[in-house]
Design an enzyme around this catalytic site. Structure first.
Site, short mmCIF file in Angstrom:
data_model
loop_
_atom_site.label_atom_id
_atom_site.label_comp_id
_atom_site.label_asym_id
_atom_site.label_seq_id
_atom_site.Cartn_x
_atom_site.Cartn_y
_atom_site.Cartn_z
N SER A 1 40.40 39.46 42.51
CA SER A 1 39.72 38.24 42.97
C SER A 1 38.73 38.58 44.07
O SER A 1 38.92 39.56 44.82
CB SER A 1 40.79 37.28 43.50
OG SER A 1 40.19 36.28 44.28
N TYR B 1 47.13 35.64 49.51
CA TYR B 1 46.70 35.76 48.11
C TYR B 1 45.74 36.94 47.96
O TYR B 1 45.93 37.83 47.12
CB TYR B 1 46.04 34.44 47.66
CG TYR B 1 45.33 34.54 46.33
CD1 TYR B 1 46.04 34.87 45.16
CD2 TYR B 1 43.95 34.32 46.22
CE1 TYR B 1 45.39 34.96 43.93
CE2 TYR B 1 43.30 34.41 45.00
CZ TYR B 1 44.01 34.73 43.86
OH TYR B 1 43.37 34.84 42.65
N LYS C 1 46.29 40.77 46.07
CA LYS C 1 45.41 41.37 45.05
C LYS C 1 44.95 42.76 45.51
O LYS C 1 44.88 43.69 44.71
CB LYS C 1 44.19 40.47 44.82
CG LYS C 1 44.52 39.14 44.14
CD LYS C 1 44.84 39.33 42.68
CE LYS C 1 45.14 38.03 41.97
NZ LYS C 1 45.67 38.18 40.64
N1 LIG Z 1 40.87 30.78 38.18
C1 LIG Z 1 40.07 31.44 38.98
O1 LIG Z 1 39.00 30.97 39.37
C2 LIG Z 1 40.46 32.81 39.44
C3 LIG Z 1 39.64 33.47 40.36
C4 LIG Z 1 39.99 34.75 40.75
C5 LIG Z 1 41.11 35.36 40.25
N2 LIG Z 1 41.90 34.70 39.37
C6 LIG Z 1 43.10 35.39 38.86
O2 LIG Z 1 43.13 35.28 37.46
C7 LIG Z 1 44.46 35.22 36.98
C8 LIG Z 1 44.62 34.05 36.04
O3 LIG Z 1 44.21 32.87 36.70
P1 LIG Z 1 44.29 31.46 35.98
O4 LIG Z 1 43.34 30.57 36.68
O5 LIG Z 1 44.16 31.64 34.51
O6 LIG Z 1 45.75 31.02 36.36
P2 LIG Z 1 46.88 30.32 35.46
O7 LIG Z 1 47.91 29.83 36.41
O8 LIG Z 1 46.27 29.35 34.54
O9 LIG Z 1 47.44 31.54 34.63
C9 LIG Z 1 48.42 32.42 35.11
C10 LIG Z 1 49.39 32.67 33.98
O10 LIG Z 1 50.34 33.63 34.39
C11 LIG Z 1 51.65 33.18 34.04
N3 LIG Z 1 52.58 33.80 34.98
C12 LIG Z 1 52.64 33.62 36.33
N4 LIG Z 1 53.60 34.40 36.83
C13 LIG Z 1 54.16 35.08 35.81
C14 LIG Z 1 55.18 36.04 35.70
N5 LIG Z 1 55.85 36.48 36.78
N6 LIG Z 1 55.50 36.51 34.48
C15 LIG Z 1 54.85 36.09 33.37
N7 LIG Z 1 53.86 35.20 33.43
C16 LIG Z 1 53.51 34.70 34.63
C17 LIG Z 1 51.58 31.69 34.15
O11 LIG Z 1 52.56 31.02 33.39
C18 LIG Z 1 50.18 31.42 33.62
O12 LIG Z 1 50.18 31.29 32.21
C19 LIG Z 1 45.36 35.12 38.22
O13 LIG Z 1 45.90 36.40 38.46
C20 LIG Z 1 44.38 34.75 39.33
O14 LIG Z 1 44.79 35.29 40.55
C21 LIG Z 1 41.61 33.44 38.96
#
Ligand SMILES: NC(=O)c1ccc[n+]([C@@H]2O[C@H](COP(=O)([O-])OP(=O)(O)OC[C@H]3O[C@@H](n4cnc5c(N)ncnc54)[C@H](O)[C@@H]3O)[C@@H](O)[C@H]2O)c1
Length: 679
Positions: free
Chosen positions: A117, A141, A145
């Site tokens: 991130s 957070y 990362k």
């Molecule tokens: N959405 C954004 O703008 C953004 C920006 C930067 C980084 N990210 C990173 O991208 C990744 C996905 O983000 P997102 O927005 O799709 O989030 P999200 O919450 O929609 O998806 C995360 C998924 O991981 C699963 N999960 C969480 N913990 C788990 C575990 N211990 N075991 C198995 N599954 C698990 C959840 O059920 C979910 O399906 C994350 O790591 C987040 O930090 C997202």
């Protein structure tokens, strides 16, 4: 088969990554504990429900699928929550990632793409953040990362292991086909919240800080379309497979967009003014966070395609609209509830959906339609494809044809029309095929018609007009049938009898040919029953409906698939475990016995009155025997008949409690070539 393990594959970004993988011919294995993800978002490969923190779960999945690489998106991702609950973030982002790295090493998998991130940079006060910018996270957070990125580097140095850490800026937008999109609870992201405020789901959009050092005083962020983000993962995977060395890269569009600009884009797209409440700044929010994406573009040869904020918001809005009207049972129940007590916001939504551009899906079940399918396709494209403001999607459901229908439809799909082919794994029957089509439709409005052109596409145009007037269901009423007199009489008798017996208002002479609003389709899709009879369920749903009389034409080509023999064969399709036919047999045995013994009783009375001798036997020879035998037979018949009726219901309950799906999809073919093979 090239499997790729996608942790977090049921989440927002993960599901888009799965779709992108499937589009390139790979099979994504969504590994997810569903803590914030959704089962419905897993559509392009198997779902393995497990926790990344569990070595046993990982071992099971890795042994079962033997993936060539992993994409690691699972984790917790709410920066503000990480400040109040850091333990969760070190646990679910750091420890789980270490567990995954260990498991990958145990299974000899040396390629990983990691969701990092821009939070690893903290809040630098510079115009564009490149990869040389100091790493200075300001919350747990971001730190979690960064720790994982460090671990990846160390693993790379020590083991046969290479990784790409993708530092996403702000993921936004949704799949262009609106099949998947963002659904978080709580929702903390600006675009979905602005859309929720626009549609009245929340009373206002909370705008944190209007006194930042930015052109309009609100925070500026770099929004990258989630489809671009997903494609960048494919590029990163290709880079690794081609031998690329470990690296961390920024993923952003390279241009900033303020919160006020987001709100304007939302208002432009929805045509609705967004109520805004201004609140003080949130601690730790930087004024401007924009990526310099040059390194990613050079290394991965990747350029984002959908950088325009209006495109991002439009796709998010389309998803938002379709999601609020579909998917979970809860949503279906809500839709039904909305019909009973329509709220102003739902009515407003309907009004917006029914005017202007509309997505029309046409579901066409096919079974051995080789002779007619090309003609049907041409007619559908000709009549429906040219209607102004209509985006047409044709869904052909091949119900186990053995005459090459699926191959012909595949070519039609590839020829460039917006069509898709769903192949069932065998011949399940007309009603299950229609159900499969409805479940895979995306349109605001969905028509169901047969492949033989007996239902004219021109009538669909009239149906659409009725839908625009506000009807939720428009069904075809057959004015004249082009079938034999016997068949016509049989159908007519059947409909009248059904109407008399049914406990809902059943329209006469209405078949499956109809057009339904998305709300109705979602309700039907989410009904738990497996044994479906569309025209009955449609009537039961109780939405605003109207019949449209049309002349049912003769088949354009080919033979009807509903021969008498086939109907009989259907009755014997499965015995015991697969059918309630034996119960029906009992029912008829009782019925016939009761009927024959009644006739016998009448004959005995006649014989007695007129003292007739039958086969040399007259009533006086064995007094009372015949009467007694017939009464026993009669009562026995009535009993068997009654048990048979009860059995019919028990049989249906038995079918339902088994909970087997009413159809199994073997593959889905779209123009982009995406394919799946699943149950
Ligand atoms: N959405 C954004 O703008 C953004 C920006 C930067 C980084 N990210 C990173 O991208 C990744 C996905 O983000 P997102 O927005 O799709 O989030 P999200 O919450 O929609 O998806 C995360 C998924 O991981 C699963 N999960 C969480 N913990 C788990 C575990 N211990 N075991 C198995 N599954 C698990 C959840 O059920 C979910 O399906 C994350 O790591 C987040 O930090 C997202």
């Amino acid at each position: 088969m090239n499997h790729v393990l996608v942790t977090g594959g049921a989440g927002y970004i993960g599901s888009h990554v799965c779709k992108a993988l499937a589009n390139t011919g790979m099979t994504p294995v969504a590994f997810d504990n569903l803590s914030t993800g959704h089962r419905w978002a897993v559509k392009w490969g198997p779902l393995f429900v497990g926790d990344v923190g569990s070595a046993a779960d990982l071992d099971k999945a890795l042994t079962k699928y033997n993936p060539i690489a992993a994409i690691h998106l699972a984790g917790s991702a709410i920066a503000s929550e990480s400040v109040t609950d850091p333990g969760k973030y070190y646990q679910n982002n750091v420890l789980t990632s270490l567990c995954l790295l260990d498991a990958l090493r145990r299974h000899g998998i040396g390629l990983l793409v990691f969701s990092s991130s821009c939070a690893v940079y903290g809040a630098p006060e510079i115009e564009a953040i490149d990869e040389k910018t100091a790493l200075n996270p300001v919350n747990p957070y971001g730190r979690s990362k960064l720790i994982v990125e460090d671990a990846l580097r160390d693993f790379g140095r020590a083991y046969d292991f290479r990784s790409v850490a993708l530092r996403y800026f702000n993921a936004a937008g949704a799949d262009h086909d609106a099949e998947i999109g963002e659904v978080h609870d709580p929702e903390t992201h600006a675009i979905p919240n602005a859309l929720r405020a626009a549609s009245g789901e929340i009373p206002y959009f909370e705008l944190f800080g209007t006194d930042y050092e930015s052109p309009d005083g609100t925070c500026v962020r770099d929004y990258i379309h989630v489809t671009d983000l997903a494609n960048a993962h494919i590029a990163a995977l290709t880079y690794l497979r081609e031998g690329g060395k470990s690296i961390a890269l920024n993923l952003g569009g390279g241009k900033g967009c303020s919160v006020k600009e987001i709100l304007s884009a939302v208002e432009r797209t929805t045509g609705i003014d967004v109520a805004v409440r201004e609140s003080p700044r949130r601690p730790g929010d930087a004024a401007v966070l924009v990526a310099d994406p040059k390194l990613a573009s050079d290394v991965l040869r990747f350029t984002p395609e959908y950088t325009d904020i209006d495109t991002i918001v439009e796709t998010a809005w389309r998803w938002h609209q379709s999601f609020t009207l579909r998917n979970s049972r809860h949503e279906a129940a809500r839709s039904l509830d909305d019909t009973i007590r329509p709220s102003s916001q739902v009515q407003g939504d309907l009004k917006t959906r029914r005017s202007g551009a509309v997505d029309l899906s046409v579901v066409v079940p096919c079974f051995n339609e080789r002779d007619v399918i090309k003609i049907t396709h041409a007619r559908l494209c000709d009549v429906l494809g040219r209607i102004e403001n209509i985006r047409l999607e044709i869904i052909y459901v091949d119900d186990g044809s053995n005459d090459g229908t699926d191959q012909i439809v595949r070519e039609l799909v590839d020829s460039g029309t917006n069509a898709k082919l769903i192949c069932l794994s065998r011949n399940f029957g007309h009603q299950p095929a229609v159900s499969a089509g409805l479940a895979n439709s995306n349109g605001d409005v969905v028509a169901v018609m047969d492949a033989d052109l007996q239902d004219p596409p021109e009538t669909v145009v009239e149906m659409l007009e009725k839908w625009r007037e506000g009807f939720d269901i428009v069904y075809g009423v057959r004015a004249q049938r082009k079938e034999s007199t016997v068949k016509r009489l049989a159908y007519s008798w059947y409909y009248r009898m059904w109407r008399a017996l049914a406990n809902v208002e059943i329209p006469l002479d209405a078949g499956d040919f109809s057009l339904m609003d998305r709300r109705v389709v979602e309700l039907l899709n989410n009904l738990p029953e497996k044994n479906r009879f569309l025209r009955g369920l449609r009537a039961w749903s109780g939405f605003r409906q109207i019949g449209l009389t049309y002349e049912r034409r003769a088949r354009e080509a080919g033979q009807s698939k509903y021969s008498v023999l086939k109907l009989l064969r259907l009755a014997f399709d499965g015995i015991f475990n697969f059918s309630t036919t034996p119960l029906t047999g009992v029912f008829f045995t009782g019925l016939i016995t009761a009927a024959l013994s009644s006739i016998g009783l009448v004959l005995i009375f006649i014989q007695r009155i007129f003292n007739i001798s039958i086969f040399g036997v007259s009533p006086g020879d064995i007094p009372g025997f015949a009467l007694l035998a017939l009464i026993i037979l009669f009562l026995g018949g009535i009993q068997i008949f009654s048990i048979g009726i009860v059995g019919e219901y028990v049989g249906r309950i038995y079918q339902e409690v088994k909970g087997r799906p009413s159809y199994v999809i073997r593959s889905v073919h779209t123009r982009s070539g995406s394919n799946r093979s699943d149950a």
